[in-house]
Write a protein that holds these residues in place. Structure first.
Motif, PDB file in Angstrom:
ATOM      1  N   VAL A  22     -71.901  29.887  73.752  1.00 33.49           N
ATOM      2  CA  VAL A  22     -71.523  31.365  74.078  1.00 33.49           C
ATOM      3  C   VAL A  22     -72.543  32.318  72.993  1.00 33.49           C
ATOM      4  O   VAL A  22     -72.033  32.057  71.815  1.00 33.49           O
ATOM      5  CB  VAL A  22     -69.986  31.822  74.108  1.00 33.49           C
ATOM      6  CG1 VAL A  22     -69.922  33.528  74.395  1.00 33.49           C
ATOM      7  CG2 VAL A  22     -69.275  31.076  75.018  1.00 33.49           C
ATOM      8  N   GLN A  81     -73.320  38.137  77.095  1.00 30.31           N
ATOM      9  CA  GLN A  81     -73.590  39.367  76.074  1.00 30.31           C
ATOM     10  C   GLN A  81     -74.799  39.334  75.849  1.00 30.31           C
ATOM     11  O   GLN A  81     -75.071  40.393  74.537  1.00 30.31           O
ATOM     12  CB  GLN A  81     -72.448  39.023  75.024  1.00 30.31           C
ATOM     13  CG  GLN A  81     -70.895  39.081  75.530  1.00 30.31           C
ATOM     14  CD  GLN A  81     -69.824  38.866  74.505  1.00 30.31           C
ATOM     15  OE1 GLN A  81     -70.127  38.966  73.351  1.00 30.31           O
ATOM     16  NE2 GLN A  81     -68.617  38.640  74.749  1.00 30.31           N
ATOM     17  N   THR A 122     -68.324  35.664  85.569  1.00 30.92           N
ATOM     18  CA  THR A 122     -67.403  34.467  85.681  1.00 30.92           C
ATOM     19  C   THR A 122     -67.655  33.333  86.962  1.00 30.92           C
ATOM     20  O   THR A 122     -67.586  32.257  86.749  1.00 30.92           O
ATOM     21  CB  THR A 122     -65.880  34.920  86.036  1.00 30.92           C
ATOM     22  OG1 THR A 122     -65.420  36.095  84.953  1.00 30.92           O
ATOM     23  CG2 THR A 122     -64.558  34.098  85.972  1.00 30.92           C
ATOM     24  N   TYR A 177     -61.898  39.936  69.366  1.00 33.86           N
ATOM     25  CA  TYR A 177     -60.864  39.805  70.441  1.00 33.86           C
ATOM     26  C   TYR A 177     -59.376  39.782  69.573  1.00 33.86           C
ATOM     27  O   TYR A 177     -59.443  38.952  68.572  1.00 33.86           O
ATOM     28  CB  TYR A 177     -61.053  38.586  71.171  1.00 33.86           C
ATOM     29  CG  TYR A 177     -62.548  38.452  71.940  1.00 33.86           C
ATOM     30  CD1 TYR A 177     -62.295  39.362  73.334  1.00 33.86           C
ATOM     31  CD2 TYR A 177     -63.444  38.076  71.438  1.00 33.86           C
ATOM     32  CE1 TYR A 177     -63.674  39.355  73.676  1.00 33.86           C
ATOM     33  CE2 TYR A 177     -64.691  38.164  72.224  1.00 33.86           C
ATOM     34  CZ  TYR A 177     -64.672  39.017  73.254  1.00 33.86           C
ATOM     35  OH  TYR A 177     -66.038  38.969  74.026  1.00 33.86           O
ATOM     36  N   TYR A 235     -64.600  35.452  75.146  1.00 33.01           N
ATOM     37  CA  TYR A 235     -64.002  36.352  76.148  1.00 33.01           C
ATOM     38  C   TYR A 235     -63.310  35.090  76.824  1.00 33.01           C
ATOM     39  O   TYR A 235     -63.772  34.050  77.050  1.00 33.01           O
ATOM     40  CB  TYR A 235     -64.925  36.977  76.938  1.00 33.01           C
ATOM     41  CG  TYR A 235     -64.358  37.943  78.251  1.00 33.01           C
ATOM     42  CD1 TYR A 235     -63.477  38.643  77.792  1.00 33.01           C
ATOM     43  CD2 TYR A 235     -64.802  37.640  79.559  1.00 33.01           C
ATOM     44  CE1 TYR A 235     -62.752  39.481  78.988  1.00 33.01           C
ATOM     45  CE2 TYR A 235     -64.087  38.333  80.496  1.00 33.01           C
ATOM     46  CZ  TYR A 235     -63.025  39.277  80.043  1.00 33.01           C
ATOM     47  OH  TYR A 235     -62.489  39.966  81.450  1.00 33.01           O
TER      48      TYR A 235
HETATM   49  C1  LIG Z   1     -68.234  39.408  80.179  1.00 38.41           C
HETATM   50  C2  LIG Z   1     -68.064  37.725  79.976  1.00 38.41           C
HETATM   51  C3  LIG Z   1     -67.993  36.868  80.799  1.00 38.41           C
HETATM   52  C4  LIG Z   1     -67.623  37.279  82.188  1.00 38.41           C
HETATM   53  O1  LIG Z   1     -68.418  38.075  82.782  1.00 38.41           O
HETATM   54  P1  LIG Z   1     -67.768  38.906  84.340  1.00 38.41           P
HETATM   55  O2  LIG Z   1     -69.127  39.555  84.668  1.00 38.41           O
HETATM   56  O3  LIG Z   1     -66.915  39.924  83.566  1.00 38.41           O
HETATM   57  O4  LIG Z   1     -67.109  38.017  85.157  1.00 38.41           O
HETATM   58  C5  LIG Z   1     -67.997  35.620  80.613  1.00 38.41           C
HETATM   59  N1  LIG Z   1     -68.262  35.294  79.296  1.00 38.41           N
HETATM   60  C6  LIG Z   1     -68.468  35.938  78.278  1.00 38.41           C
HETATM   61  C7  LIG Z   1     -68.507  35.670  76.931  1.00 38.41           C
HETATM   62  C8  LIG Z   1     -68.280  37.354  78.427  1.00 38.41           C
HETATM   63  O5  LIG Z   1     -68.572  38.520  77.611  1.00 38.41           O
END
Ligand SMILES: *Cc1c(COP(=O)(O)O)cnc(C)c1O
Length: 381
Positions: A144, A173, A67, A326, A92
């Motif tokens: 993503v 991911q 994040t 999700y 996410y």
């Molecule tokens: C896990 C995830 C994040 C955030 O990562 P963190 O290390 O938990 O902050 C952002 N984008 C996607 C698509 C994720 O799966």
């Protein structure tokens, strides 16, 4: 069925992985305890070099989470009030959260019904609509790699170029995945990674990284990661954040990296076994052409939400864990709904009701996989 067959299967088995890595992991942690450079110790730079090398990127900046990686990249582009950031509705929450934290607006885009990745045609339509409305300024696209498969990068790069938008790859991911025979990590101007424990390359706490081929951007990311510092520690050039990766996390990740290629191969084998065993009872993941997934998540699609919920309950009874990634598309989340223009996202909305993720960690044995398959295929009742 004997009692061994009812032994619970773990959705994620970090204890088994820890036992397997054993001494190598302890040695890495002990080295940090010996030198006591807990913040920006030598393991952080070593990890950055290894990650950059893995994907052939010129620069890697290790940060405190996936994040925070997204936030640092968007801060570096000056994304803020009045800006529109285009991103998939089915991902996410962090992807959408960051633009809002910076005062910008996430503009949701629907996904492809087969690969679950952002739909380039819908992206074009959404950009056009924002330009026509004339309220927000289109600034960036966040692709993503959902569940570990690559987003349609060739199309996203073309759109970003035509529309003069910044392209960010959220590879939280997908570290370890490949497209056109090359590791992901250089598909966009900046790529962000997450080392949250459940990701394919997971630490023992939060962690993340940013990859880029642009040395000027990398320097900016390094400054932003440490309170916007300049050439000396107490010169503050810009508003930044405390976004560093702990040395201990870097040490854990270095130990895990040594076995990561083998883990990826094992994940891929498990996915193939699931495909063979499950294709007749559910929609199994449709592969993005010319790619290899990192298999962060292996998700099947059931015919409707009643079938999905019933299957999840049956699996639970048999000691087979499953998860829903999700349960809500992001434009339906209470926090994000007020920022959404009301455009329906039919694919994302349907996926949320029908999707079910099965365990796919590298510690699963072939017997475990066979048990999961048998449990999914067993008739109701
Ligand atoms: C896990 C995830 C994040 C955030 O990562 P963190 O290390 O938990 O902050 C952002 N984008 C996607 C698509 C994720 O799966």
């Amino acid at each position: 069925m004997n009692s061994a067959d009812n032994r619970p299967i773990a959705f994620l088995d970090l204890a088994a992985q820890q036992a397997r890595l054993g001494p190598a992991l302890r040695a890495r942690i002990d080295a940090v305890l010996a030198h006591c450079r807990f913040v920006m110790g030598p393991e952080v730079t070593e990890l950055e070099d290894r990650l950059a090398q893995w994907c052939g990127a010129a620069e890697c900046v290790a940060v405190s989470s996936g994040t925070d990686a997204l936030q640092i990249v968007m801060m570096a582009e000056g994304i803020g009030r009045g800006d529109a950031v285009f991103l998939p509705a089915f991902t996410y929450t962090a992807t959408a959260e960051v633009p809002l934290v910076l005062g910008a607006v996430p503009v949701f885009v629907d996904v492809d019904p087969d690969t679950f990745q952002i739909d380039p045609e819908h992206l074009r339509a959404r950009i056009r609509a924002v330009r026509e409305a004339g309220v927000l300024r289109p600034r960036a696209i966040v692709g993503v790699d959902l569940f570990g498969q690559p987003a349609p990068w060739d199309a996203l790069r073309a759109i970003a170029q035509e529309e003069a938008l910044f392209l960010l790859a959220d590879c939280a991911q997908s570290f370890g995945a490949e497209l056109h025979g090359k590791p992901l990590g250089r598909e966009a101007t900046a790529t962000t990674l997450s080392f949250f424990p459940s990701k394919p390359l997971g630490g023992y706490g939060d962690g993340g990284a940013i990859l880029t081929d642009d040395p000027e951007r990398a320097a900016l990311y390094r400054s932003l990661r440490t309170h916007g510092e300049g050439t000396t520690r107490y010169e503050v050039l810009r508003t930044g954040m405390n976004g560093r990766l702990d040395t201990l996390q870097a040490a854990v990740l270095l130990a895990k990296l040594d076995d990561f290629a083998r883990e990826l191969t094992r994940r891929d084998e498990i996915a193939t076994q699931y495909d063979k065993g499950l294709a007749h009872v559910a929609q199994v993941p449709v592969r993005v052409p010319d790619s290899r997934s990192a298999w962060a998540i292996y998700a099947i699609l059931l015919k409707d939400s009643a079938a999905r919920d019933a299957l999840q309950a049956r699996l639970k009874e048999k000691g087979v864990p499953s998860a829903i990634y999700y349960p809500l598309p992001l434009h339906w989340q209470p926090a994000y709904r007020p920022h959404h223009d009301g455009t329906p996202m039919p694919v994302s909305e349907a996926l949320a009701g029908r999707i079910l993720a099965l365990p796919i960690h590298p510690e699963l044995t072939d017997e475990d996989v066979a048990r999961v398959i048998a449990a999914v295929c067993a008739q109701e009742g």
